[in-house]
Design a protein around this motif. Structure first.
Motif, PDB file in Angstrom:
ATOM      1  N   ALA A   1      16.719  32.859   7.997  1.00  0.00           N
ATOM      2  CA  ALA A   1      16.438  32.382   6.643  1.00  0.00           C
ATOM      3  C   ALA A   1      16.297  33.544   5.672  1.00  0.00           C
ATOM      4  CB  ALA A   1      15.165  31.529   6.641  1.00  0.00           C
ATOM      5  N   ALA A   2      15.630  34.613   6.114  1.00  0.00           N
ATOM      6  CA  ALA A   2      15.404  35.765   5.239  1.00  0.00           C
ATOM      7  C   ALA A   2      16.704  36.512   4.949  1.00  0.00           C
ATOM      8  CB  ALA A   2      14.394  36.712   5.881  1.00  0.00           C
ATOM      9  N   PHE A   3      17.571  36.643   5.943  1.00  0.00           N
ATOM     10  CA  PHE A   3      18.865  37.288   5.719  1.00  0.00           C
ATOM     11  C   PHE A   3      19.700  36.468   4.733  1.00  0.00           C
ATOM     12  CE2 PHE A   3      19.960  40.408   9.363  1.00  0.00           C
ATOM     13  CZ  PHE A   3      18.754  41.067   9.173  1.00  0.00           C
ATOM     14  N   ALA A   4      19.622  35.151   4.852  1.00  0.00           N
ATOM     15  CA  ALA A   4      20.457  34.287   4.012  1.00  0.00           C
ATOM     16  C   ALA A   4      19.909  34.121   2.605  1.00  0.00           C
ATOM     17  CB  ALA A   4      20.600  32.920   4.673  1.00  0.00           C
ATOM     18  N   MET A   5      18.576  34.028   2.471  1.00  0.00           N
ATOM     19  CA  MET A   5      17.994  33.656   1.180  1.00  0.00           C
ATOM     20  C   MET A   5      16.934  34.616   0.667  1.00  0.00           C
ATOM     21  SD  MET A   5      17.671  29.509   1.677  1.00  0.00           S
ATOM     22  CE  MET A   5      16.569  29.644   3.090  1.00  0.00           C
ATOM     23  N   GLY A   6      16.660  35.685   1.389  1.00  0.00           N
ATOM     24  CA  GLY A   6      15.687  36.652   0.915  1.00  0.00           C
ATOM     25  C   GLY A   6      14.360  36.561   1.644  1.00  0.00           C
ATOM     26  N   PRO A   7      13.504  37.588   1.501  1.00  0.00           N
ATOM     27  CA  PRO A   7      12.248  37.666   2.249  1.00  0.00           C
ATOM     28  C   PRO A   7      11.249  36.555   1.954  1.00  0.00           C
ATOM     29  CG  PRO A   7      12.360  39.390   0.577  1.00  0.00           C
ATOM     30  CD  PRO A   7      13.723  38.781   0.665  1.00  0.00           C
ATOM     31  N   VAL A   8      11.269  35.998   0.737  1.00  0.00           N
ATOM     32  CA  VAL A   8      10.344  34.897   0.424  1.00  0.00           C
ATOM     33  C   VAL A   8      10.598  33.716   1.357  1.00  0.00           C
ATOM     34  CG1 VAL A   8       9.647  33.203  -1.309  1.00  0.00           C
ATOM     35  CG2 VAL A   8      10.004  35.585  -1.975  1.00  0.00           C
ATOM     36  N   ALA A   9      11.871  33.409   1.581  1.00  0.00           N
ATOM     37  CA  ALA A   9      12.229  32.330   2.500  1.00  0.00           C
ATOM     38  C   ALA A   9      11.751  32.655   3.911  1.00  0.00           C
ATOM     39  CB  ALA A   9      13.736  32.100   2.491  1.00  0.00           C
ATOM     40  N   GLY A  10      11.879  33.916   4.306  1.00  0.00           N
ATOM     41  CA  GLY A  10      11.424  34.321   5.637  1.00  0.00           C
ATOM     42  C   GLY A  10       9.928  34.138   5.810  1.00  0.00           C
ATOM     43  N   VAL A  11       9.154  34.534   4.797  1.00  0.00           N
ATOM     44  CA  VAL A  11       7.701  34.366   4.863  1.00  0.00           C
ATOM     45  C   VAL A  11       7.336  32.881   4.883  1.00  0.00           C
ATOM     46  CG1 VAL A  11       5.518  34.780   3.664  1.00  0.00           C
ATOM     47  CG2 VAL A  11       7.243  36.585   3.757  1.00  0.00           C
ATOM     48  N   ALA A  12       8.055  32.080   4.097  1.00  0.00           N
ATOM     49  CA  ALA A  12       7.799  30.637   4.084  1.00  0.00           C
ATOM     50  C   ALA A  12       8.018  30.035   5.462  1.00  0.00           C
ATOM     51  CB  ALA A  12       8.703  29.956   3.059  1.00  0.00           C
ATOM     52  N   VAL A  13       9.077  30.452   6.138  1.00  0.00           N
ATOM     53  CA  VAL A  13       9.354  29.963   7.490  1.00  0.00           C
ATOM     54  C   VAL A  13       8.231  30.379   8.440  1.00  0.00           C
ATOM     55  CG1 VAL A  13      10.898  30.179   9.476  1.00  0.00           C
ATOM     56  CG2 VAL A  13      11.847  29.871   7.190  1.00  0.00           C
ATOM     57  N   GLU A  14       7.746  31.616   8.293  1.00  0.00           N
ATOM     58  CA  GLU A  14       6.654  32.094   9.143  1.00  0.00           C
ATOM     59  C   GLU A  14       5.404  31.231   8.960  1.00  0.00           C
ATOM     60  OE1 GLU A  14       6.321  34.543  11.368  1.00  0.00           O
ATOM     61  OE2 GLU A  14       8.300  35.419  11.245  1.00  0.00           O
ATOM     62  N   VAL A  15       5.080  30.887   7.726  1.00  0.00           N
ATOM     63  CA  VAL A  15       3.892  30.070   7.453  1.00  0.00           C
ATOM     64  C   VAL A  15       4.061  28.664   8.028  1.00  0.00           C
ATOM     65  CG1 VAL A  15       2.485  29.017   5.639  1.00  0.00           C
ATOM     66  CG2 VAL A  15       3.246  31.388   5.398  1.00  0.00           C
ATOM     67  N   VAL A  16       5.232  28.075   7.790  1.00  0.00           N
ATOM     68  CA  VAL A  16       5.494  26.716   8.296  1.00  0.00           C
ATOM     69  C   VAL A  16       5.397  26.681   9.816  1.00  0.00           C
ATOM     70  CG1 VAL A  16       7.245  24.915   8.547  1.00  0.00           C
ATOM     71  CG2 VAL A  16       6.891  26.006   6.326  1.00  0.00           C
ATOM     72  N   LYS A  17       5.956  27.682  10.466  1.00  0.00           N
ATOM     73  CA  LYS A  17       5.977  27.686  11.942  1.00  0.00           C
ATOM     74  C   LYS A  17       4.565  27.738  12.509  1.00  0.00           C
ATOM     75  CE  LYS A  17       5.868  32.442  13.445  1.00  0.00           C
ATOM     76  NZ  LYS A  17       6.477  33.570  14.139  1.00  0.00           N
ATOM     77  N   VAL A  18       3.688  28.564  11.903  1.00  0.00           N
ATOM     78  CA  VAL A  18       2.322  28.678  12.413  1.00  0.00           C
ATOM     79  C   VAL A  18       1.560  27.371  12.201  1.00  0.00           C
ATOM     80  CG1 VAL A  18       0.108  29.841  12.091  1.00  0.00           C
ATOM     81  CG2 VAL A  18       2.200  31.186  12.194  1.00  0.00           C
ATOM     82  N   LEU A  19       1.723  26.766  11.028  1.00  0.00           N
ATOM     83  CA  LEU A  19       1.053  25.484  10.765  1.00  0.00           C
ATOM     84  C   LEU A  19       1.531  24.410  11.737  1.00  0.00           C
ATOM     85  CD1 LEU A  19       1.118  25.430   6.846  1.00  0.00           C
ATOM     86  CD2 LEU A  19      -0.826  25.931   8.337  1.00  0.00           C
ATOM     87  N   LEU A  20       2.845  24.373  11.989  1.00  0.00           N
ATOM     88  CA  LEU A  20       3.387  23.382  12.910  1.00  0.00           C
ATOM     89  C   LEU A  20       2.906  23.636  14.336  1.00  0.00           C
ATOM     90  CD1 LEU A  20       5.247  20.965  13.312  1.00  0.00           C
ATOM     91  CD2 LEU A  20       7.152  22.558  13.651  1.00  0.00           C
ATOM     92  N   LYS A  21       2.876  24.883  14.739  1.00  0.00           N
ATOM     93  CA  LYS A  21       2.396  25.218  16.082  1.00  0.00           C
ATOM     94  C   LYS A  21       0.951  24.788  16.264  1.00  0.00           C
ATOM     95  CE  LYS A  21       0.219  28.098  19.090  1.00  0.00           C
ATOM     96  NZ  LYS A  21      -1.187  28.540  19.090  1.00  0.00           N
ATOM     97  N   LEU A  22       0.133  24.988  15.229  1.00  0.00           N
ATOM     98  CA  LEU A  22      -1.271  24.576  15.308  1.00  0.00           C
ATOM     99  C   LEU A  22      -1.392  23.062  15.426  1.00  0.00           C
ATOM    100  CD1 LEU A  22      -2.879  26.975  12.674  1.00  0.00           C
ATOM    101  CD2 LEU A  22      -3.126  27.076  15.156  1.00  0.00           C
ATOM    102  N   LEU A  23      -0.512  22.333  14.748  1.00  0.00           N
ATOM    103  CA  LEU A  23      -0.525  20.868  14.848  1.00  0.00           C
ATOM    104  C   LEU A  23      -0.089  20.399  16.233  1.00  0.00           C
ATOM    105  CD1 LEU A  23       0.978  19.826  11.392  1.00  0.00           C
ATOM    106  CD2 LEU A  23      -1.381  19.487  12.170  1.00  0.00           C
ATOM    107  N   ILE A  24       0.892  21.081  16.807  1.00  0.00           N
ATOM    108  CA  ILE A  24       1.436  20.668  18.100  1.00  0.00           C
ATOM    109  C   ILE A  24       0.523  21.085  19.258  1.00  0.00           C
ATOM    110  CG2 ILE A  24       3.341  20.983  19.730  1.00  0.00           C
ATOM    111  CD1 ILE A  24       5.186  21.379  17.347  1.00  0.00           C
ATOM    112  N   LYS A  25       0.095  22.334  19.209  1.00  0.00           N
ATOM    113  CA  LYS A  25      -0.576  22.920  20.372  1.00  0.00           C
ATOM    114  C   LYS A  25      -2.013  23.335  20.115  1.00  0.00           C
ATOM    115  CE  LYS A  25       0.397  26.406  23.948  1.00  0.00           C
ATOM    116  NZ  LYS A  25       1.290  27.533  24.333  1.00  0.00           N
TER     117      LYS A  25
END
Length: 243
Positions: free
Chosen positions: A93-117
């Motif tokens: 995501a960061a390569f395609a759309m820039g570092p802001v997108a990469g950080v957004a993906v990082e935040v989403v992944k951690v929140l989702l992981k906390l919900l799942i596990k």
């Protein structure tokens, strides 16, 4: 009662620090994108806000699932250090759309992981994954924005891995390990002993970081970098994000 208030204070402090760290990461990503666009005259490919949100959410979901599947690396570090490949979607995501997108993906992944596990490290490991992951994603994507070639991708991922290894080691030594010891009520000496059981050369916090934390980050950065080089172009074409 005193211990209860101490625990509450420690948790509130940790939450505030986490919120501040996330804000700083977003700020760095925004400033980095602006600076790259100003210097290079191009920046990332323009994507509609809706499509950008959808892709970040999708990549964040994939990253969250990848984060759930962690692999122990008993030959390098104690069991609470595990290897996952959740930085891969963030880098794409960061390569395609820039570092802001990469950080957004990082935040989403951690929140989702906390919900799942949920968390098994009093949220300290989750913060570590977010911050240290961003320490690779942000510099790697910023370098790649200047010239989108395979050679630049190799350089950017190499730099990103180096930054993650150095920063991750320092962040563990200065904040994460001491905080983990307080939140989990594990003396640092006990954590160091766990490291010594894996590598007899570990006998202090410094050697723990150098001989356990740094190799783990180096291994993860190298593995994710190789995977990114192998699949980025193919996925960016599928998402219609390649130049």
């Amino acid at each position: 009662m005193k211990k209860l208030w101490e625990d509450i204070g420690n948790n509130v402090e940790f939450l505030l620090v986490s919120a501040l760290v996330i804000a700083v990461l977003f700020g760095l990503a925004v400033l980095g994108e602006w600076w790259v666009k100003k210097r290079s005259g191009q920046g990332h490919k323009q994507v509609s806000p809706v499509k950008r949100m959808v892709i970040c959410a999708m990549m964040g979901a994939i990253a969250g699932i990848l984060m759930v599947f962690e692999f122990p690396i008993p030959f390098l570090a104690p069991s609470f250090y595990q290897l996952d490949f959740s930085e891969l979607p963030a880098l794409i995501a960061a390569f395609a759309m820039g570092p802001v997108a990469g950080v957004a993906v990082e935040v989403v992944k951690v929140l989702l992981k906390l919900l799942i596990k949920g968390t098994s490290t009093a949220f300290v490991g989750d913060l570590a994954n977010l911050v240290i992951g961003c320490s690779m994603v942000i510099p790697a994507s910023l370098i790649y924005q200047f010239r989108r070639t395979r050679k630049t991708a190799v350089v950017s991922l190499t730099v990103g891995t180096a930054v993650m290894t150095v920063f991750g080691s320092m962040f563990n030594a200065v904040y994460l390990l001491p905080t983990f010891a307080v939140m989990f009520q594990w003396p640092l000496d006990q954590i160091i002993e766990m490291g010594a059981a894996v590598n007899p050369g570990i006998h202090s916090l410094t050697t723990f970081v150098m001989l356990a934390v740094a190799p783990v980050n180096l291994l993860k950065g190298t593995a994710v970098s190789v995977l990114t080089l192998l699949i980025y172009k193919k996925i960016s074409v599928v998402l219609r994000l390649s130049r």
